[in-house]
Enzyme design. Structure first.
Site, PDB file in Angstrom:
ATOM      1  N   HIS A  86      -1.040 -44.182   3.062  1.00  0.00           N
ATOM      2  CA  HIS A  86      -1.050 -44.158   4.525  1.00  0.00           C
ATOM      3  C   HIS A  86       0.156 -43.327   4.990  1.00  0.00           C
ATOM      4  O   HIS A  86       0.022 -42.410   5.780  1.00  0.00           O
ATOM      5  CB  HIS A  86      -1.001 -45.588   5.071  1.00  0.00           C
ATOM      6  CG  HIS A  86      -0.977 -45.693   6.563  1.00  0.00           C
ATOM      7  ND1 HIS A  86      -1.200 -46.856   7.239  1.00  0.00           N
ATOM      8  CD2 HIS A  86      -0.732 -44.766   7.528  1.00  0.00           C
ATOM      9  CE1 HIS A  86      -1.117 -46.652   8.550  1.00  0.00           C
ATOM     10  NE2 HIS A  86      -0.818 -45.392   8.745  1.00  0.00           N
ATOM     11  N   GLU A 144       1.844 -38.355  10.339  1.00  0.00           N
ATOM     12  CA  GLU A 144       2.825 -39.015   9.471  1.00  0.00           C
ATOM     13  C   GLU A 144       4.108 -38.188   9.350  1.00  0.00           C
ATOM     14  O   GLU A 144       5.208 -38.727   9.380  1.00  0.00           O
ATOM     15  CB  GLU A 144       2.214 -39.303   8.092  1.00  0.00           C
ATOM     16  CG  GLU A 144       1.098 -40.335   8.137  1.00  0.00           C
ATOM     17  CD  GLU A 144       1.544 -41.717   8.626  1.00  0.00           C
ATOM     18  OE1 GLU A 144       2.593 -42.203   8.187  1.00  0.00           O
ATOM     19  OE2 GLU A 144       0.825 -42.307   9.464  1.00  0.00           O
ATOM     20  N   HIS A 148       7.107 -40.016  11.168  1.00  0.00           N
ATOM     21  CA  HIS A 148       7.976 -40.677  10.185  1.00  0.00           C
ATOM     22  C   HIS A 148       8.800 -39.700   9.350  1.00  0.00           C
ATOM     23  O   HIS A 148       9.972 -39.945   9.078  1.00  0.00           O
ATOM     24  CB  HIS A 148       7.136 -41.540   9.240  1.00  0.00           C
ATOM     25  CG  HIS A 148       6.298 -42.563   9.947  1.00  0.00           C
ATOM     26  ND1 HIS A 148       6.823 -43.688  10.525  1.00  0.00           N
ATOM     27  CD2 HIS A 148       4.961 -42.616  10.184  1.00  0.00           C
ATOM     28  CE1 HIS A 148       5.854 -44.404  11.076  1.00  0.00           C
ATOM     29  NE2 HIS A 148       4.718 -43.769  10.881  1.00  0.00           N
TER      30      HIS A 148
HETATM   31  O1  U2P Z   1       1.613 -51.562  11.953  1.00  0.00           O
HETATM   32  C1  U2P Z   1       1.074 -50.680  12.846  1.00  0.00           C
HETATM   33  C2  U2P Z   1       1.709 -49.316  12.700  1.00  0.00           C
HETATM   34  O2  U2P Z   1       3.126 -49.373  12.932  1.00  0.00           O
HETATM   35  C3  U2P Z   1       3.806 -48.422  12.103  1.00  0.00           C
HETATM   36  N1  U2P Z   1       4.734 -49.101  11.181  1.00  0.00           N
HETATM   37  C4  U2P Z   1       4.508 -50.393  10.809  1.00  0.00           C
HETATM   38  C5  U2P Z   1       5.381 -51.038   9.966  1.00  0.00           C
HETATM   39  C6  U2P Z   1       6.522 -50.371   9.505  1.00  0.00           C
HETATM   40  O3  U2P Z   1       7.319 -50.931   8.741  1.00  0.00           O
HETATM   41  N2  U2P Z   1       6.730 -49.079   9.893  1.00  0.00           N
HETATM   42  C7  U2P Z   1       5.867 -48.430  10.715  1.00  0.00           C
HETATM   43  O4  U2P Z   1       6.063 -47.268  11.032  1.00  0.00           O
HETATM   44  C8  U2P Z   1       2.713 -47.661  11.386  1.00  0.00           C
HETATM   45  O5  U2P Z   1       2.400 -46.572  12.240  1.00  0.00           O
HETATM   46  P1  U2P Z   1       1.540 -45.275  11.867  1.00  0.00           P
HETATM   47  O6  U2P Z   1       2.249 -44.493  10.829  1.00  0.00           O
HETATM   48  O7  U2P Z   1       0.211 -45.757  11.392  1.00  0.00           O
HETATM   49  O8  U2P Z   1       1.443 -44.572  13.179  1.00  0.00           O
HETATM   50  C9  U2P Z   1       1.622 -48.725  11.305  1.00  0.00           C
HETATM   51  O9  U2P Z   1       0.362 -48.244  11.042  1.00  0.00           O
END
Ligand code: U2P
Length: 263
Positions: A86, A144, A148
């Site tokens: 993911h 992503e 992130h």
């Molecule tokens: O849990 C829902 C979305 O929040 C982001 N997430 C969650 C836990 C964590 O430790 N860190 C984090 O970033 C994720 O966001 P996404 O990358 O999907 O946008 C996760 O799916």
């Protein structure tokens, strides 16, 4: 004269303190502007650890209600069934995380040499285009990296390193093999104790993972790492929006691509 000395002393102090906390002022000169700006902002806050979030296609693909070319559930996960990536997320110990830390935009050309591996190990399991950090929408990879990956600096310095590092860590842990060795295999007519699953992975990886379920089915498994990528325990207290922690018994549904292909 006194005033000049005071000014020099003040400037030296500012330059010393800014150097000591690792931040720096940079001069940005473009054709139209020339100004001093602070390089750092969000990234200066750093982060505490990494989360490698893995998805279980067996659960996610069961909820596919319509198909499209970008959804790997629809054309079958290539090679054998496996947990897919993911994302790799820099997180804080308090259960929050930084996001969209720089203006860097995703550029697929920069990861051209990784596309084969990314399509196999980091496919999108949905038809929706997630938002990027610039008010638009794009691929899972764009989302992503921008949300992130840009916050992983200075451990991960650029887009190519974000994807190659993630693939490298992912390749070290074959979760399905770990579970199989503990007598836990995907099946549509079996349930497993969540604690057995967590224990099997903890023993093999050397740190406690966190698990996310959807309607009693395992949806995500998260492995956590220090910044040097040595395993560390995940923080299990966090349950984000739309996120369900797992019940005592959990199902790991089989992934059946042929059913999906006929949707
Ligand atoms: O849990 C829902 C979305 O929040 C982001 N997430 C969650 C836990 C964590 O430790 N860190 C984090 O970033 C994720 O966001 P996404 O990358 O999907 O946008 C996760 O799916």
């Amino acid at each position: 004269m006194d005033t000049i000395f005071s000014l020099i002393a003040l400037l030296s102090f500012i330059s010393l303190t800014s150097a000591s906390n690792g931040s720096r002022w940079i001069k940005n000169t473009s054709a139209s502007t020339s100004h001093i700006e602070f390089e750092g902002n969000e990234t200066e806050k750093g982060f505490d650890y990494f989360v490698l979030a893995l998805e279980w296609p067996g659960t996610i693909c069961r909820n596919t209600h319509h198909c499209c070319s970008t959804n790997a559930c629809c054309h079958g996960i290539s090679s054998s069934l496996h947990f897919t990536i993911h994302g790799l997320w820099p997180d804080y110990n308090d259960g929050t995380w930084p996001q969209c830390c720089s203006g860097a935009r995703f550029n697929e050309k920069k990861i051209f040499s990784l596309l084969g591996e990314l399509e196999r190990d980091w496919p999108s399991l949905s038809c929706s285009s997630p938002t990027n950090c610039h008010g638009g929408r794009g691929s899972l990879w764009a989302h992503e990296w921008e949300k992130h990956g840009t916050c992983s600096y200075p451990v991960i310095k650029d887009e190519y390193s974000y994807f190659s590092t993630t693939l490298q860590i992912y390749s070290k842990y074959n979760i399905l093999d770990i579970l199989n060795a503990a007598g836990i295999s995907p099946a549509n007519d079996k349930e497993y104790l969540t604690c057995d699953l967590v224990t099997a992975i903890s023993k093999a990886v050397g740190a406690t993972p966190s698990v996310v379920c959807s309607h009693g089915q395992l949806e995500e498994l998260r492995l956590c790492f220090y910044k040097d990528f040595k395993p560390r325990d995940c923080i299990s207290t966090y349950t984000g929006q739309n996120e369900q922690s797992c019940p005592q018994h959990v199902m790991i549904p089989q992934y059946v691509p042929s059913d999906i292909a006929s949707i």
